[in-house]
Design a protein around this motif. Sequence first.
Motif, PDB file in Angstrom:
ATOM      1  N   THR A 249       0.841  -1.193   0.000  1.00 39.99           N
ATOM      2  CA  THR A 249       0.000   0.000   0.000  1.00 39.99           C
ATOM      3  C   THR A 249       0.880   1.248   0.000  1.00 39.99           C
ATOM      4  O   THR A 249       2.104   1.164   0.062  1.00 39.99           O
ATOM      5  CB  THR A 249      -0.944   0.032   1.225  1.00 39.99           C
ATOM      6  N   ASP A 250       0.230   2.405  -0.011  1.00 37.98           N
ATOM      7  CA  ASP A 250       0.951   3.678  -0.083  1.00 37.98           C
ATOM      8  C   ASP A 250       1.075   4.362   1.277  1.00 37.98           C
ATOM      9  O   ASP A 250       1.172   5.585   1.346  1.00 37.98           O
ATOM     10  CB  ASP A 250       0.301   4.618  -1.091  1.00 37.98           C
ATOM     11  N   THR A 251       1.054   3.593   2.379  1.00 38.72           N
ATOM     12  CA  THR A 251       1.260   4.201   3.701  1.00 38.72           C
ATOM     13  C   THR A 251       2.653   4.807   3.818  1.00 38.72           C
ATOM     14  O   THR A 251       2.883   5.723   4.607  1.00 38.72           O
ATOM     15  CB  THR A 251       1.073   3.171   4.833  1.00 38.72           C
ATOM     16  N   ILE A 252       3.591   4.269   3.031  1.00 36.14           N
ATOM     17  CA  ILE A 252       4.955   4.800   2.943  1.00 36.14           C
ATOM     18  C   ILE A 252       5.249   5.042   1.467  1.00 36.14           C
ATOM     19  O   ILE A 252       5.034   4.145   0.642  1.00 36.14           O
ATOM     20  CB  ILE A 252       5.987   3.807   3.522  1.00 36.14           C
ATOM     21  N   PRO A 253       5.731   6.226   1.090  1.00 33.26           N
ATOM     22  CA  PRO A 253       6.031   6.473  -0.329  1.00 33.26           C
ATOM     23  C   PRO A 253       7.208   5.627  -0.795  1.00 33.26           C
ATOM     24  O   PRO A 253       8.166   5.417  -0.043  1.00 33.26           O
ATOM     25  CB  PRO A 253       6.366   7.973  -0.366  1.00 33.26           C
ATOM     26  N   LEU A 254       7.124   5.141  -2.030  1.00 36.67           N
ATOM     27  CA  LEU A 254       8.196   4.311  -2.579  1.00 36.67           C
ATOM     28  C   LEU A 254       9.369   5.165  -3.036  1.00 36.67           C
ATOM     29  O   LEU A 254       9.194   6.295  -3.496  1.00 36.67           O
ATOM     30  CB  LEU A 254       7.687   3.497  -3.768  1.00 36.67           C
TER      31      LEU A 254
ATOM     32  N   VAL B 153       1.297  -1.284  -6.231  1.00 35.77           N
ATOM     33  CA  VAL B 153       0.860  -0.407  -5.143  1.00 35.77           C
ATOM     34  C   VAL B 153      -0.647  -0.170  -5.215  1.00 35.77           C
ATOM     35  O   VAL B 153      -1.178   0.160  -6.273  1.00 35.77           O
ATOM     36  CB  VAL B 153       1.599   0.950  -5.180  1.00 35.77           C
ATOM     37  N   VAL B 154      -1.315  -0.359  -4.075  1.00 36.10           N
ATOM     38  CA  VAL B 154      -2.736  -0.008  -3.952  1.00 36.10           C
ATOM     39  C   VAL B 154      -2.850   1.115  -2.922  1.00 36.10           C
ATOM     40  O   VAL B 154      -2.060   1.191  -1.989  1.00 36.10           O
ATOM     41  CB  VAL B 154      -3.588  -1.224  -3.546  1.00 36.10           C
ATOM     42  N   THR B 155      -3.819   1.976  -3.100  1.00 36.82           N
ATOM     43  CA  THR B 155      -3.918   3.136  -2.215  1.00 36.82           C
ATOM     44  C   THR B 155      -4.849   2.887  -1.035  1.00 36.82           C
ATOM     45  O   THR B 155      -5.863   2.195  -1.157  1.00 36.82           O
ATOM     46  CB  THR B 155      -4.383   4.386  -2.986  1.00 36.82           C
ATOM     47  N   THR B 156      -4.475   3.458   0.101  1.00 29.44           N
ATOM     48  CA  THR B 156      -5.295   3.386   1.316  1.00 29.44           C
ATOM     49  C   THR B 156      -6.044   4.706   1.554  1.00 29.44           C
ATOM     50  O   THR B 156      -6.679   4.878   2.591  1.00 29.44           O
ATOM     51  CB  THR B 156      -4.411   3.096   2.540  1.00 29.44           C
ATOM     52  N   ALA B 157      -5.957   5.616   0.603  1.00 27.71           N
ATOM     53  CA  ALA B 157      -6.532   6.951   0.795  1.00 27.71           C
ATOM     54  C   ALA B 157      -8.031   6.895   1.062  1.00 27.71           C
ATOM     55  O   ALA B 157      -8.555   7.622   1.913  1.00 27.71           O
ATOM     56  CB  ALA B 157      -6.253   7.826  -0.432  1.00 27.71           C
ATOM     57  N   ASP B 158      -8.742   6.017   0.350  1.00 28.03           N
ATOM     58  CA  ASP B 158     -10.190   5.911   0.514  1.00 28.03           C
ATOM     59  C   ASP B 158     -10.542   5.494   1.940  1.00 28.03           C
ATOM     60  O   ASP B 158     -11.416   6.088   2.584  1.00 28.03           O
ATOM     61  CB  ASP B 158     -10.742   4.899  -0.499  1.00 28.03           C
ATOM     62  N   ILE B 159      -9.861   4.458   2.459  1.00 28.64           N
ATOM     63  CA  ILE B 159     -10.149   3.965   3.821  1.00 28.64           C
ATOM     64  C   ILE B 159      -9.818   5.029   4.855  1.00 28.64           C
ATOM     65  O   ILE B 159     -10.601   5.280   5.780  1.00 28.64           O
ATOM     66  CB  ILE B 159      -9.350   2.673   4.098  1.00 28.64           C
ATOM     67  N   LEU B 160      -8.654   5.654   4.725  1.00 20.95           N
ATOM     68  CA  LEU B 160      -8.255   6.677   5.696  1.00 20.95           C
ATOM     69  C   LEU B 160      -9.189   7.888   5.634  1.00 20.95           C
ATOM     70  O   LEU B 160      -9.532   8.463   6.670  1.00 20.95           O
ATOM     71  CB  LEU B 160      -6.804   7.098   5.441  1.00 20.95           C
ATOM     72  N   ALA B 161      -9.597   8.263   4.424  1.00 18.79           N
ATOM     73  CA  ALA B 161     -10.526   9.392   4.282  1.00 18.79           C
ATOM     74  C   ALA B 161     -11.863   9.085   4.962  1.00 18.79           C
ATOM     75  O   ALA B 161     -12.433   9.944   5.651  1.00 18.79           O
ATOM     76  CB  ALA B 161     -10.743   9.705   2.806  1.00 18.79           C
ATOM     77  N   LYS B 162     -12.359   7.860   4.782  1.00 17.21           N
ATOM     78  CA  LYS B 162     -13.616   7.471   5.435  1.00 17.21           C
ATOM     79  C   LYS B 162     -13.457   7.459   6.959  1.00 17.21           C
ATOM     80  O   LYS B 162     -14.370   7.867   7.688  1.00 17.21           O
ATOM     81  CB  LYS B 162     -14.054   6.090   4.946  1.00 17.21           C
ATOM     82  N   ALA B 163     -12.292   6.984   7.438  1.00 18.37           N
ATOM     83  CA  ALA B 163     -12.049   6.962   8.888  1.00 18.37           C
ATOM     84  C   ALA B 163     -12.007   8.380   9.451  1.00 18.37           C
ATOM     85  O   ALA B 163     -12.564   8.649  10.520  1.00 18.37           O
ATOM     86  CB  ALA B 163     -10.735   6.234   9.181  1.00 18.37           C
ATOM     87  N   ILE B 164     -11.379   9.291   8.718  1.00 19.45           N
ATOM     88  CA  ILE B 164     -11.323  10.696   9.145  1.00 19.45           C
ATOM     89  C   ILE B 164     -12.725  11.301   9.166  1.00 19.45           C
ATOM     90  O   ILE B 164     -13.121  11.974  10.127  1.00 19.45           O
ATOM     91  CB  ILE B 164     -10.388  11.502   8.211  1.00 19.45           C
ATOM     92  N   HIS B 165     -13.481  11.052   8.103  1.00 21.36           N
ATOM     93  CA  HIS B 165     -14.838  11.618   8.003  1.00 21.36           C
ATOM     94  C   HIS B 165     -15.727  11.095   9.125  1.00 21.36           C
ATOM     95  O   HIS B 165     -16.489  11.855   9.745  1.00 21.36           O
ATOM     96  CB  HIS B 165     -15.437  11.258   6.636  1.00 21.36           C
ATOM     97  N   ARG B 166     -15.626   9.790   9.413  1.00 23.59           N
ATOM     98  CA  ARG B 166     -16.465   9.212  10.465  1.00 23.59           C
ATOM     99  C   ARG B 166     -16.042   9.692  11.846  1.00 23.59           C
ATOM    100  O   ARG B 166     -16.884   9.879  12.726  1.00 23.59           O
ATOM    101  CB  ARG B 166     -16.417   7.684  10.373  1.00 23.59           C
ATOM    102  N   THR B 167     -14.753   9.879  12.037  1.00 23.55           N
ATOM    103  CA  THR B 167     -14.272  10.418  13.309  1.00 23.55           C
ATOM    104  C   THR B 167     -14.803  11.828  13.518  1.00 23.55           C
ATOM    105  O   THR B 167     -15.273  12.178  14.605  1.00 23.55           O
ATOM    106  CB  THR B 167     -12.726  10.426  13.342  1.00 23.55           C
ATOM    107  N   PHE B 168     -14.754  12.636  12.476  1.00 29.23           N
ATOM    108  CA  PHE B 168     -15.234  14.015  12.552  1.00 29.23           C
ATOM    109  C   PHE B 168     -16.732  14.065  12.867  1.00 29.23           C
ATOM    110  O   PHE B 168     -17.200  14.913  13.633  1.00 29.23           O
ATOM    111  CB  PHE B 168     -14.945  14.732  11.231  1.00 29.23           C
ATOM    112  N   ASN B 169     -17.493  13.127  12.268  1.00 25.93           N
ATOM    113  CA  ASN B 169     -18.948  13.099  12.467  1.00 25.93           C
ATOM    114  C   ASN B 169     -19.378  12.265  13.674  1.00 25.93           C
ATOM    115  O   ASN B 169     -20.578  12.066  13.894  1.00 25.93           O
ATOM    116  CB  ASN B 169     -19.640  12.547  11.217  1.00 25.93           C
ATOM    117  N   HIS B 170     -18.395  11.740  14.427  1.00 26.21           N
ATOM    118  CA  HIS B 170     -18.679  10.897  15.597  1.00 26.21           C
ATOM    119  C   HIS B 170     -19.447   9.647  15.223  1.00 26.21           C
ATOM    120  O   HIS B 170     -20.318   9.176  15.973  1.00 26.21           O
ATOM    121  CB  HIS B 170     -19.436  11.697  16.673  1.00 26.21           C
ATOM    122  N   ASP B 171     -19.117   9.084  14.048  1.00 25.74           N
ATOM    123  CA  ASP B 171     -19.722   7.825  13.606  1.00 25.74           C
ATOM    124  C   ASP B 171     -18.782   6.665  13.916  1.00 25.74           C
ATOM    125  O   ASP B 171     -17.614   6.875  14.285  1.00 25.74           O
ATOM    126  CB  ASP B 171     -20.007   7.863  12.108  1.00 25.74           C
ATOM    127  N   SER B 172     -19.261   5.460  13.730  1.00 28.77           N
ATOM    128  CA  SER B 172     -18.462   4.275  13.993  1.00 28.77           C
ATOM    129  C   SER B 172     -17.384   4.092  12.920  1.00 28.77           C
ATOM    130  O   SER B 172     -17.667   4.151  11.728  1.00 28.77           O
ATOM    131  CB  SER B 172     -19.355   3.027  14.015  1.00 28.77           C
TER     132      SER B 172
END
Length: 311
Positions: A269-274, A286-305
């Motif tokens: 994944t792209d957690t560390i740049p090559l 390489v596959v990107t984790t941006a989608d998962i991290l973005a969803k985690a950030i959005h849910r944290t901000f909205n106080h969702d699970s």
Amino acid sequence: MVLVSGTSNPILSKKISEFLDIPLVNPQLRRFANGEIYCEIEKNVRGADVFVIQSTCAPVNENLMELLIIVDALKRASAKSITAVVPHYGYSRQDRKSAPRTPITAKLVADMMTVAGASRVITMDLHAGQIQGFFNIPFDNIFASPVLLEYVEKNLDRSNLITVSPDAGGVERVRYYAKKLEADLALIDKRRTGPNVAEAMNVIGDVAGKDCIIIDDMIDTAGTLVQAAKALRKNGAKKIYAASTHPVFSPPAIDRIAACEELEAVIVTDTIPLSESAKQLSKIKVVTTADILAKAIHRTFNHDSVSSLFI
């Protein structure tokens, strides 16, 4: 919400910003002549929920210090909350006393983040789950398995696939992949003779005539990976792949992977740049984790699970 990017992984930060449709704030980071880091946040963050994206990858100490300084600057700028989004948590392998008179540096890093002013930490695929207990603030350990599994399901033949753990410590992780892929599981009996020195010994499980995928949380010098691939081929494995979240790739990892004829592909994944040499190696996908991290950030901000991302 305010997104602040450190300098360790600007491409991933930009992708997360695009997913969330929120502009990045790039703090003014400068170095004094003696190497000291100076930080200035040019945007007003008073009362804001701030997310700082920074992998503590190589150079680990520089990137860790940069993260701490950014967090301190935000705290002194009266941010309402500061979430450290650390896709790769440096020093995670030093999670216990492995010998007399040795540090537990993962705990030290946890203390430094908390004292600097972080109110929450989001990271990905911790090397050791107990690190979560080192923090007295909320901590989310996100899994990269959805994106890695998606790549495997789309690009590999699952009918003859067997998942392989490179050591006993990774069995639980590999069992999860085996269940999702409806595949069998094998284990490599690995003996360490020193730091970054591993010798793969015995293969536990029937891999003869099978396509194998070695699953680990990180690839550092690739010594374990190459030894595992050779052991699998010796035991009759056909095609051999590897999947790992964190492409640490310390020298001579790229040379070893390039020279290893047994390995068909290494999925990371792209957690560390090559590095540039890693980008040139066609074996590395390489596959990107941006989608998962973005969803985690959005849910944290909205106080969702956040855990519902993986259920």
